[in-house]
Design a protein around this motif. Structure first.
Motif, short mmCIF file in Angstrom:
data_model
loop_
_atom_site.label_atom_id
_atom_site.label_comp_id
_atom_site.label_asym_id
_atom_site.label_seq_id
_atom_site.Cartn_x
_atom_site.Cartn_y
_atom_site.Cartn_z
N GLU A 1 0.82 -1.21 0.00
CA GLU A 1 0.00 0.00 0.00
C GLU A 1 0.85 1.27 0.00
O GLU A 1 0.48 2.27 -0.60
N SER A 2 2.01 1.21 0.65
CA SER A 2 2.88 2.39 0.69
C SER A 2 3.52 2.67 -0.67
O SER A 2 4.09 3.75 -0.87
N ASN B 1 1.59 1.96 -3.53
CA ASN B 1 0.43 1.99 -4.42
C ASN B 1 0.33 3.37 -5.08
O ASN B 1 0.19 4.38 -4.39
N ASN C 1 -2.00 4.70 -6.56
CA ASN C 1 -3.31 5.33 -6.37
C ASN C 1 -3.41 6.07 -5.03
O ASN C 1 -4.42 6.73 -4.77
N ARG C 2 -2.43 5.91 -4.18
CA ARG C 2 -2.42 6.58 -2.87
C ARG C 2 -1.72 7.93 -2.99
O ARG C 2 -0.78 8.12 -3.77
N THR D 1 0.03 10.04 2.12
CA THR D 1 -0.44 8.78 2.69
C THR D 1 0.65 7.73 2.61
O THR D 1 0.91 7.01 3.58
N LYS D 2 1.33 7.66 1.48
CA LYS D 2 2.42 6.69 1.32
C LYS D 2 3.55 6.97 2.31
O LYS D 2 4.12 6.05 2.90
N LEU E 1 2.35 5.82 5.74
CA LEU E 1 2.36 4.36 5.81
C LEU E 1 3.78 3.85 6.03
O LEU E 1 4.00 2.95 6.84
#
Length: 85
Positions: free
Chosen positions: A55-56, A58, A60-61, A65-66, A69
Motif C-alpha cells: 500500500e505504501s 500503491n 493510487n495513494r 499517505t504513502k 504508511l
C-alpha cells in the motif's frame, strides 16, 4: 419540496479545536497500531507488514499517505523486530 438549512460557519477557534481533536484521534490510532505488534504471531505480522508495504507503494495513494504508511511500517518493524522483506 425540501428546505435546506444554511450551513453554519465555523469560527477559527472551533476549527483549531476540531483539528486538535482529529490529531488526538490520529495519535491514538498510531499508538494502537504500533501496539498491535505485540499481539500478533510472527507470520501474521509479516503478512500485515507486507500488505502495508504494498500500500505504501500503491500509485493510487496520495504521496502523503504513502509517506505516513512508511513511517507506520518502520514503527511496527521496530516493535516486532522483523522486516516485511
Amino acid at each position: 419540496m425540501t428546505v435546506e438549512k444554511p450551513e453554519q460557519a465555523m469560527t477559527f477557534g472551533e476549527l483549531l479545536a476540531l483539528i486538535g481533536d482529529q490529531q488526538h484521534k490520529i495519535d491514538a490510532l498510531e499508538l494502537a497500531f504500533s501496539s498491535l505488534a505485540f499481539a500478533l504471531d510472527e507470520r501474521t505480522a509479516q503478512l500485515l507488514l507486507h500488505n502495508l508495504k504494498l500500500e505504501s507503494h500503491n500509485e493510487n495513494r496520495a504521496e502523503q499517505t504513502k509517506k505516513h504508511l512508511a513511517l507506520l511500517i518502520a514503527v511496527f518493524e521496530k516493535n516486532v523486530g522483523i522486516s516485511a522483506e
